[in-house]
Design a protein around this motif. Structure first.
Motif, short mmCIF file in Angstrom:
data_model
loop_
_atom_site.label_atom_id
_atom_site.label_comp_id
_atom_site.label_asym_id
_atom_site.label_seq_id
_atom_site.Cartn_x
_atom_site.Cartn_y
_atom_site.Cartn_z
N ARG A 197 0.85 -1.19 0.00
CA ARG A 197 0.00 0.00 0.00
C ARG A 197 0.89 1.24 0.00
N PRO B 126 2.10 5.72 -12.11
CA PRO B 126 1.97 6.84 -11.16
C PRO B 126 1.24 6.38 -9.90
N PRO B 127 1.46 7.05 -8.78
CA PRO B 127 0.86 6.63 -7.49
C PRO B 127 -0.66 6.46 -7.51
N PRO B 128 -1.44 7.30 -8.23
CA PRO B 128 -2.90 7.10 -8.20
C PRO B 128 -3.34 5.73 -8.69
N VAL B 129 -2.55 5.12 -9.61
CA VAL B 129 -2.92 3.79 -10.09
C VAL B 129 -2.80 2.77 -8.97
N SER C 134 -2.79 3.33 -5.83
CA SER C 134 -3.79 3.64 -4.81
C SER C 134 -5.15 3.03 -5.17
N LYS C 135 -5.54 3.13 -6.45
CA LYS C 135 -6.85 2.60 -6.85
C LYS C 135 -6.87 1.08 -6.83
N LYS D 93 -8.17 -0.09 -3.76
CA LYS D 93 -9.59 0.21 -3.53
C LYS D 93 -10.50 -0.67 -4.38
N ILE E 279 -8.43 4.06 -14.78
CA ILE E 279 -8.08 5.32 -14.13
C ILE E 279 -7.22 6.14 -15.09
N THR E 280 -7.41 7.43 -15.05
CA THR E 280 -6.57 8.36 -15.82
C THR E 280 -5.66 9.09 -14.85
N ALA E 281 -4.37 9.00 -15.08
CA ALA E 281 -3.40 9.63 -14.18
C ALA E 281 -2.22 10.12 -15.00
N SER E 282 -1.77 11.34 -14.69
CA SER E 282 -0.61 11.94 -15.37
C SER E 282 -0.81 11.96 -16.89
#
Length: 613
Positions: A515, A523-526, A528-529, A532, A541-544
């Motif tokens: 985690r 990127p970190p948001p990926v 993180s999701k 979840k 997810i769309t990130a950066s």
């Protein structure tokens, strides 16, 4: 008023202030008006001076953190003034609880506490009454006030210990948090790229571009621009005037000869044993397949503990011949040393290096000439400042001195030339059009002065000038939208029973990640999701600026027996225990406040704050 923290007592604030500010004082004056307190909990008052002192300390601490003075207006805007008052109310409530229970400390305990405070001790470490008096004066205290405050604070400490001392977080709660933090995921992912689209992106019309331009005008707005004239002088500009002769450079070469003639070195690890038998036994284990790390572990050490870094023959004494005759990645020993029998592991060989004067000359000349140029600029600075103070313009400075004139359209993004210096950027941002140029220094020993001619506010760039940029931005936006639509189709296909790979995208499998773990590719948001999303479920997810789809393959529970997990568990336990202790103190303080009553004098609070501007 519930915003409290009981973690720091008033006395701690005082002692920290003494140590950090060198007993320099806060610059407070006594608030000697008719009001003596800003409020009270029951019969325990919050004095005006205590509130003023706490406010001033908070402002000082924030100023140190931000590197600039903090005003009372900024304190109010951030709510810091209310937090300071909340702390004092909480302390007053606990103090009132101590008063009602008759908790206090004797004179002997109080005296010993004062004697133990380093700020009140002389050079030999003993309590000194003159130092004590001086320190208190600097903090705005009389001896009677401080001793009364300290006595109250010690009484509060007794109550705090009784209410919240020895509080431990329940093990099931600590374990639950540890499992959450230590849990890992395995997942498969793919980036949806333009090549995965089923339709090409059409060329935009002028109308589409103009609409995009208007809808995203911030992207095409020139930033605030400061038209600045400056004059500057750097060591580099004086290069022709500060040439150093070879005789001087050769003398400097000889002085620094250790830099240019490096002996052979070895990267070495060492384990020392109590006697030769123990060392031989360790070597036998090594010959039997154990590693040097295993030997270190047997001694309760790590390889970091055994690491000697890069060493020369002189560093190794008796072991030098053995170590320096060994091949790389070999173990030498046992060898007798001044510390006892030892094993040495050679991890690298650094050959001897020698730089001749001819090869070092340019470096030597650069260093010496730069230093000489800095000294010359230092000698000129007083004259340059006098000229500016006498009314000389920057243009005149460039004509009459060695300074050079320049012009820059300065923005927040400027980094070329003189704008590469932090000192210039700071001065440029703070300059006003009515200010006279002043001589300021640069980090390399140079100097500069600037004049702000005008400020051009932010304004949109004409459409025709940025049309190609608008087209690029429009297309990039369209591509992302199309990729997101394609990702939605892929997610539906996986939900319908296909694997991620069967949808036609190039997949990558991640066996395990923690985690908040780091990935070179994502990127970190990926990540993180991923945590979840339920196992087996696809998501997008769309990130950066990129679009990703993934499937969470598995959940890997935390290994509660792992050394790292145990360390995390211990830290979580401490944090939860501290939180519980603070909650208990808050409950206790709230209960005392409710029973004894809280009385606040808002006018006096405002009056104190007004003197902090």
């Amino acid at each position: 008023m519930k915003m409290r923290s009981h973690g720091k007592s008033v006395v701690v604030w005082i002692l920290l202030a003494m140590l950090i500010l060198g007993l320099g004082g806060f610059g407070l004056r006594s608030f000697s008006g008719s009001a003596k307190s800003v409020g009270a909990v029951g019969e325990t008052k919050i004095t005006v001076d205590d509130y003023a002192r706490a406010l001033r300390q908070e402002m000082q601490q924030r100023s140190q953190q931000l590197g600039q003075a903090v005003t009372m207006a900024q304190m109010k805007a951030s709510g810091a003034d209310q937090r300071v008052l909340g702390k004092l109310i909480g302390q007053a409530a606990i103090g009132e609880g101590a008063r009602r229970l008759g908790v206090s400390v004797g004179d002997k305990q109080l005296q010993q506490k004062i004697y133990d405070i380093p700020a009140f001790q002389n050079a030999s470490g003993k309590f000194d009454r003159e130092t004590y008096k001086f320190a208190l004066r600097q903090q705005g205290y009389s001896e009677q006030q401080f001793e009364a405050q300290l006595r109250d604070d010690l009484a509060r400490s007794i109550i705090q210990g009784a209410v919240a001392g020895g509080v431990d977080a329940p093990k099931p709660v600590v374990d639950a948090y540890t499992q959450y933090v230590g849990e890992k995921r395995g997942f498969t992912w793919a980036e949806v790229t333009e090549s995965d689209l089923t339709k090409a992106i059409p060329d935009p019309t002028d109308e589409q571009l103009k609409t995009y331009y208007n809808d995203h005008i911030d992207q095409f707005t020139a930033p605030e621009t400061r038209d600045i004239t400056y004059a500057w002088l750097t060591p580099e500009m004086l290069a022709d005037k500060v040439k150093i002769d070879d005789a001087t450079l050769k003398a400097e070469y000889e002085r620094r000869i250790d830099e240019f003639k490096q002996p052979e070195k070895r990267l070495v690890e060492r384990l020392v044993y109590s006697d030769m038998d123990a060392a031989k036994a360790a070597k036998a284990k090594l010959d039997g397949g154990a590693t040097f790390a295993d030997l270190a572990k047997d001694r309760g050490l790590t390889l970091d503990d055994a690491d000697l870094g890069d060493v020369t023959r002189d560093d190794l004494g008796k072991a030098a011949d053995a170590v320096f005759s060994a091949e790389n990645n070999t173990v030498v020993g046992p060898v007798e040393t001044d510390l006892g029998p030892a094993l040495f592991k050679v991890n690298g060989i650094i050959d001897a290096q020698e730089t001749s004067f001819a090869d070092a000359r340019d470096e030597l000349a650069g260093d010496a000439e730069a230093e000489k140029a800095r000294n010359e600029i230092g000698k000129m600075s007083e004259n340059l400042q006098d000229r500016l103070a006498g009314g000389a313009t920057l243009e005149e400075m460039a004509k009459e001195t060695d300074m050079e004139l320049g012009q820059i359209a300065f923005t927040a993004d400027s980094t070329d030339g003189i704008a590469g210096y932090d000192e210039f950027r700071k001065a440029a941002n703070e300059a006003t059009t009515d200010a006279y140029p002043e001589l300021q220094t640069l980090s390399d020993g140079g100097v500069f002065a600037l004049r702000l001619n005008k400020i051009v506010p932010p304004q949109p760039k004409p459409f025709d000038e940025v049309k190609s940029d608008v087209a690029d931005a429009w297309r990039a936006d369209q591509v992302v939208q199309a990729e997101e639509a394609r990702a939605k189709e892929i997610v539906s296909a996986v939900e319908g029973g296909k694997s991620l790979g069967e949808t036609g995208v190039l997949t990558t499998k991640v066996a395990s990640i923690g985690r908040g773990g780091y990935s070179d590719e994502l990127p970190p948001p990926v990540v993180s999701k991923v945590f979840k999303t339920e196992p087996g479920k696809p998501a997008q997810i769309t990130a950066s600026g990129k679009v990703y789809v993934f499937v969470t393959d598995k959940v890997i529970p935390a290994d509660m027996e792992d050394a790292d997990t145990k360390l995390i568990s211990g830290q979580i336990g401490k944090q939860l225990s501290n939180s519980l202790a603070n909650d208990l103190l808050n409950f206790y303080a709230t209960a005392v406040e409710s029973e004894a009553g809280l009385d606040l004098d808002s006018q006096t609070v405002t009056a104190v704050q007004s003197q902090m501007q």
